[in-house]
Design a protein around this motif. Structure first.
Motif, PDB file in Angstrom:
ATOM      1  N   ASN A   1     -78.684 -15.890 -37.399  1.00 26.91           N
ATOM      2  CA  ASN A   1     -77.717 -16.235 -36.355  1.00 26.91           C
ATOM      3  C   ASN A   1     -76.288 -16.154 -36.890  1.00 26.91           C
ATOM      4  N   PRO A   2     -75.325 -15.831 -36.023  1.00 28.54           N
ATOM      5  CA  PRO A   2     -73.938 -16.048 -36.429  1.00 28.54           C
ATOM      6  C   PRO A   2     -73.756 -17.544 -36.690  1.00 28.54           C
ATOM      7  N   ILE A   3     -72.955 -17.877 -37.683  1.00 22.43           N
ATOM      8  CA  ILE A   3     -72.825 -19.293 -38.063  1.00 22.43           C
ATOM      9  C   ILE A   3     -72.388 -20.158 -36.887  1.00 22.43           C
ATOM     10  N   ASN A   4     -71.501 -19.636 -36.031  1.00 21.88           N
ATOM     11  CA  ASN A   4     -71.010 -20.474 -34.937  1.00 21.88           C
ATOM     12  C   ASN A   4     -72.104 -20.817 -33.929  1.00 21.88           C
ATOM     13  N   LYS A   5     -73.101 -19.960 -33.837  1.00 21.00           N
ATOM     14  CA  LYS A   5     -74.208 -20.279 -32.932  1.00 21.00           C
ATOM     15  C   LYS A   5     -74.968 -21.500 -33.464  1.00 21.00           C
ATOM     16  N   ASP A   6     -75.126 -21.531 -34.795  1.00 12.15           N
ATOM     17  CA  ASP A   6     -75.834 -22.666 -35.398  1.00 12.15           C
ATOM     18  C   ASP A   6     -75.001 -23.944 -35.385  1.00 12.15           C
ATOM     19  N   LEU A   7     -73.732 -23.806 -35.078  1.00  9.60           N
ATOM     20  CA  LEU A   7     -72.859 -24.993 -35.028  1.00  9.60           C
ATOM     21  C   LEU A   7     -72.681 -25.480 -33.583  1.00  9.60           C
ATOM     22  N   LYS A   8     -73.637 -25.092 -32.712  1.00 13.20           N
ATOM     23  CA  LYS A   8     -73.511 -25.473 -31.294  1.00 13.20           C
ATOM     24  C   LYS A   8     -74.593 -26.441 -30.862  1.00 13.20           C
ATOM     25  N   LYS A   9     -75.257 -27.021 -31.834  1.00 14.28           N
ATOM     26  CA  LYS A   9     -76.349 -27.964 -31.546  1.00 14.28           C
ATOM     27  C   LYS A   9     -75.973 -28.930 -30.419  1.00 14.28           C
ATOM     28  N   ASP A  10     -74.820 -29.564 -30.578  1.00 15.40           N
ATOM     29  CA  ASP A  10     -74.333 -30.442 -29.515  1.00 15.40           C
ATOM     30  C   ASP A  10     -72.980 -29.899 -29.064  1.00 15.40           C
ATOM     31  N   PRO A  11     -72.968 -29.143 -27.944  1.00 13.75           N
ATOM     32  CA  PRO A  11     -71.725 -28.453 -27.539  1.00 13.75           C
ATOM     33  C   PRO A  11     -70.578 -29.411 -27.232  1.00 13.75           C
ATOM     34  N   LYS A  12     -70.886 -30.681 -27.013  1.00 14.55           N
ATOM     35  CA  LYS A  12     -69.821 -31.620 -26.663  1.00 14.55           C
ATOM     36  C   LYS A  12     -69.265 -32.363 -27.881  1.00 14.55           C
ATOM     37  N   ASP A  13     -69.852 -32.119 -29.056  1.00 12.68           N
ATOM     38  CA  ASP A  13     -69.409 -32.837 -30.252  1.00 12.68           C
ATOM     39  C   ASP A  13     -68.067 -32.273 -30.742  1.00 12.68           C
ATOM     40  N   ASP A  14     -67.072 -33.164 -30.863  1.00 15.47           N
ATOM     41  CA  ASP A  14     -65.729 -32.706 -31.220  1.00 15.47           C
ATOM     42  C   ASP A  14     -65.636 -32.167 -32.642  1.00 15.47           C
ATOM     43  N   PHE A  15     -66.418 -32.734 -33.559  1.00 19.41           N
ATOM     44  CA  PHE A  15     -66.340 -32.265 -34.943  1.00 19.41           C
ATOM     45  C   PHE A  15     -66.910 -30.844 -35.056  1.00 19.41           C
ATOM     46  N   LEU A  16     -68.032 -30.613 -34.396  1.00 20.96           N
ATOM     47  CA  LEU A  16     -68.598 -29.264 -34.386  1.00 20.96           C
ATOM     48  C   LEU A  16     -67.625 -28.282 -33.733  1.00 20.96           C
ATOM     49  N   PHE A  17     -66.968 -28.756 -32.692  1.00 19.89           N
ATOM     50  CA  PHE A  17     -65.974 -27.924 -32.015  1.00 19.89           C
ATOM     51  C   PHE A  17     -64.851 -27.540 -32.977  1.00 19.89           C
ATOM     52  N   ALA A  18     -64.406 -28.507 -33.785  1.00 19.77           N
ATOM     53  CA  ALA A  18     -63.341 -28.219 -34.752  1.00 19.77           C
ATOM     54  C   ALA A  18     -63.827 -27.191 -35.781  1.00 19.77           C
ATOM     55  N   LEU A  19     -65.051 -27.341 -36.257  1.00 25.45           N
ATOM     56  CA  LEU A  19     -65.586 -26.375 -37.235  1.00 25.45           C
ATOM     57  C   LEU A  19     -65.648 -24.977 -36.627  1.00 25.45           C
ATOM     58  N   ARG A  20     -66.150 -24.897 -35.393  1.00 22.55           N
ATOM     59  CA  ARG A  20     -66.238 -23.589 -34.740  1.00 22.55           C
ATOM     60  C   ARG A  20     -64.845 -22.988 -34.536  1.00 22.55           C
ATOM     61  N   SER A  21     -63.881 -23.839 -34.183  1.00 25.43           N
ATOM     62  CA  SER A  21     -62.516 -23.337 -33.983  1.00 25.43           C
ATOM     63  C   SER A  21     -61.961 -22.766 -35.283  1.00 25.43           C
ATOM     64  N   ILE A  22     -62.177 -23.470 -36.387  1.00 23.46           N
ATOM     65  CA  ILE A  22     -61.690 -22.984 -37.684  1.00 23.46           C
ATOM     66  C   ILE A  22     -62.291 -21.612 -37.962  1.00 23.46           C
ATOM     67  N   ILE A  23     -63.584 -21.503 -37.757  1.00 27.38           N
ATOM     68  CA  ILE A  23     -64.264 -20.238 -38.054  1.00 27.38           C
ATOM     69  C   ILE A  23     -63.748 -19.125 -37.145  1.00 27.38           C
ATOM     70  N   ARG A  24     -63.537 -19.437 -35.867  1.00 29.88           N
ATOM     71  CA  ARG A  24     -63.016 -18.413 -34.965  1.00 29.88           C
ATOM     72  C   ARG A  24     -61.570 -18.032 -35.297  1.00 29.88           C
ATOM     73  N   CYS A  25     -60.778 -19.009 -35.690  1.00 36.35           N
ATOM     74  CA  CYS A  25     -59.384 -18.688 -36.071  1.00 36.35           C
ATOM     75  C   CYS A  25     -59.359 -17.803 -37.319  1.00 36.35           C
ATOM     76  N   ILE A  26     -60.371 -17.918 -38.160  1.00 33.48           N
ATOM     77  CA  ILE A  26     -60.439 -17.066 -39.348  1.00 33.48           C
ATOM     78  C   ILE A  26     -60.960 -15.675 -38.996  1.00 33.48           C
ATOM     79  N   THR A  27     -62.048 -15.638 -38.228  1.00 30.24           N
ATOM     80  CA  THR A  27     -62.707 -14.352 -38.005  1.00 30.24           C
ATOM     81  C   THR A  27     -62.059 -13.534 -36.896  1.00 30.24           C
ATOM     82  N   CYS A  28     -61.596 -14.201 -35.844  1.00 29.83           N
ATOM     83  CA  CYS A  28     -61.042 -13.425 -34.727  1.00 29.83           C
ATOM     84  C   CYS A  28     -59.953 -14.244 -34.023  1.00 29.83           C
TER      85      CYS A  28
END
Lengths: 316, 316
Positions: free
Chosen positions: A214-241
């Motif tokens: 899986n793309p890492i961000n998909k695995d970081l979506k376990k709880d889509p409403k969790d703010d910490f996971l959201f921050a991690l996904r945002s960091i990864i997206r700001c880096i990759t795209c």
């Protein structure tokens, strides 16, 4: 690339100042003239206008604008007129002071800017607020967010192209292990995301995808409403795209009834001279609507005119 | 203040290069001439010599020195010839690569340098090692030390004189609480020590002393052999009294049979142009022996001559 259009013959700062001063004079304000001047000048040219205005009229141009304009239009023009580094410092300070777990601004500025830009923002922050950015971040965040945001804003990432593919694999494995165990706040996860160079992290995320399916961000979506996971996904997206990330910020700002003007203004003013052209292209691909049409539909008055002048329009 | 003595008439870089080149030529090396040239020039003048030497002889002066000199004398001259920022980057890299919990170098450089110097060291580190300092620190440290060292080397402290005395009291209280509970690695302790400005921390340590009866460092001596407590005390001493801290590093380097040449060379070469004069004064007060006499007693040969030339001697 920039979306700014600069006239072939650029008026002198004196001429621009006179036009602005006339726009402020008499009964009512000539917003059209203000927009015409400020939206078609580069950051350096706007700076020159600001200092020249002070020399001629003995008043800070920003204070005059503040007196003459109102609401979202005022906020947008004031932000736009700041030097880019000073503007980021101001945005970051605003975000830190009213920080909440769902905040987007800190991650956006800490990760989409270059290492030297982020450093310059930290310097400007100290000059303006007489404190370091990191002590304010530490003082306003708590728990896992502090653990994540403090190294993120303190980072000075290496920006060379070198990639260690062995390291990418081993750190992909470390990320996978902690994500699987739902230890999202693990210090290793934070260390990797906040200290490694963007090139190295791209390789790590690719290795993650290849080795673990899986793309890492998909695995970081376990709880889509969790703010910490959201921050991690945002960091990864700001880096990759970063362009796709910022397109989404714009898209969401106009999604519901009631526009999120702060987000829209922030992305347009901070990216107009950097990569707003690419963000517009992504926007069009994603929405089959041009960004300028969406803005036309969602905003009005001088605020609309101002944004459209910055976003630019390409003839069909 | 600097202990360097610069001749009234400074030879041109060309003349210095010729003297060095002659010193390298023929049978044997004229170490005396090398010492005479390099120890009586400022960092800028030494830089000019380095580049001029390259222009004239097509060889890096450092490589020539490396070939001609040996052992502690060689190490000292090579370190001395580096630009101060590059030298700190080199020292930090050496320390990180063989990092151990009792390491003194990282704390010394991260805390006694100014915020802008530390930043310049991080930039030089990237140029030289193609990585960020913080990722190397993160990769080579573990546990509590990583939690402490990572924000320490990433810090860009505010350096203004402003002090918030209310904050000093409240943070002294936080420090006291965690020290009393022996939670020395608590994130609040680390946050305060690594993000606050030195002026603010001085006020905090004073408040600690006044409110809780002991200087903070006395309360951090519960287990004098504990490396983490030692690191915390070193940070505090580097903030409150860097000269006294560095005097101690020198004193300990010559305390036992067998000198710690690395430590002695490091402090003398890095501080000669900064505050070695003050360190010497502290040394004399503390030991009733002049630093130059102690060095004479403890070292020998060209290494001794080199250090003495940097330390300078005041006639009684």
């Amino acid at each position: 690339m920039s979306t700014l259009t600069i006239p072939h013959v650029i008026p002198s700062p004196q001429e621009d100042c006179e036009k602005l001063h006339t726009a402020f004079s008499g009964w009512g304000t000539n917003e059209g003239d203000i927009i015409e001047v400020v939206t078609h000048r580069t950051a350096d040219q706007r700076n020159a206008i600001r200092w020249t205005y002070h020399d001629i009229y003995g008043e800070d141009l920003l204070k005059s604008l503040d007196k003459e304009l109102t609401q979202d239009f005022e906020k947008a023009v004031l932000l736009w007129m700041l030097d880019p580094i000073e503007r980021d410092a101001t945005l970051v300070n605003g975000a830190v002071k009213k920080w909440a777990p769902h905040d987007r601004v800190l991650v956006e500025i800490a990760v989409t800017r270059t290492a030297n830009e982020l450093l310059a923002v930290r310097k400007a922050y100290q000059e303006k607020y007489k404190k370091s950015l990191e002590e304010d971040v530490a003082a306003h965040t708590t728990g896992d967010f502090r653990k994540l945001m403090l190294p993120l804003v303190s980072s000075y990432r290496y920006e060379g192209p070198e990639v260690d593919s062995g390291l990418a694999k081993s750190e992909a494995h470390i990320l996978r292990k902690h994500i699987k165990d739902e230890e999202y706040n693990h210090e290793e996860v934070i260390r990797i995301l906040t200290t490694r160079s963007k090139s190295q992290l791209m390789a790590t995320f690719n290795a993650y995808h290849e080795e673990h399916g899986n793309p890492i961000n998909k695995d970081l979506k376990k709880d889509p409403k969790d703010d910490f996971l959201f921050a991690l996904r945002s960091i990864i997206r700001c880096i990759t795209c970063p362009e796709r990330y910022l397109e989404k910020v714009i898209r969401l700002s106009m999604k519901n009834t009631g526009t999120d003007e702060n987000a829209l203004t922030r992305v347009v003013t901070t990216r107009a001279e950097v990569n707003l052209k690419e963000i517009k292209e992504v926007y069009y691909k994603r929405n089959t609507v041009k960004l300028e049409h969406a803005i036309k539909k969602d905003t009005k008055g001088h605020y609309e005119d101002f944004l459209l002048a910055l976003v630019g329009s390409e003839e069909e």
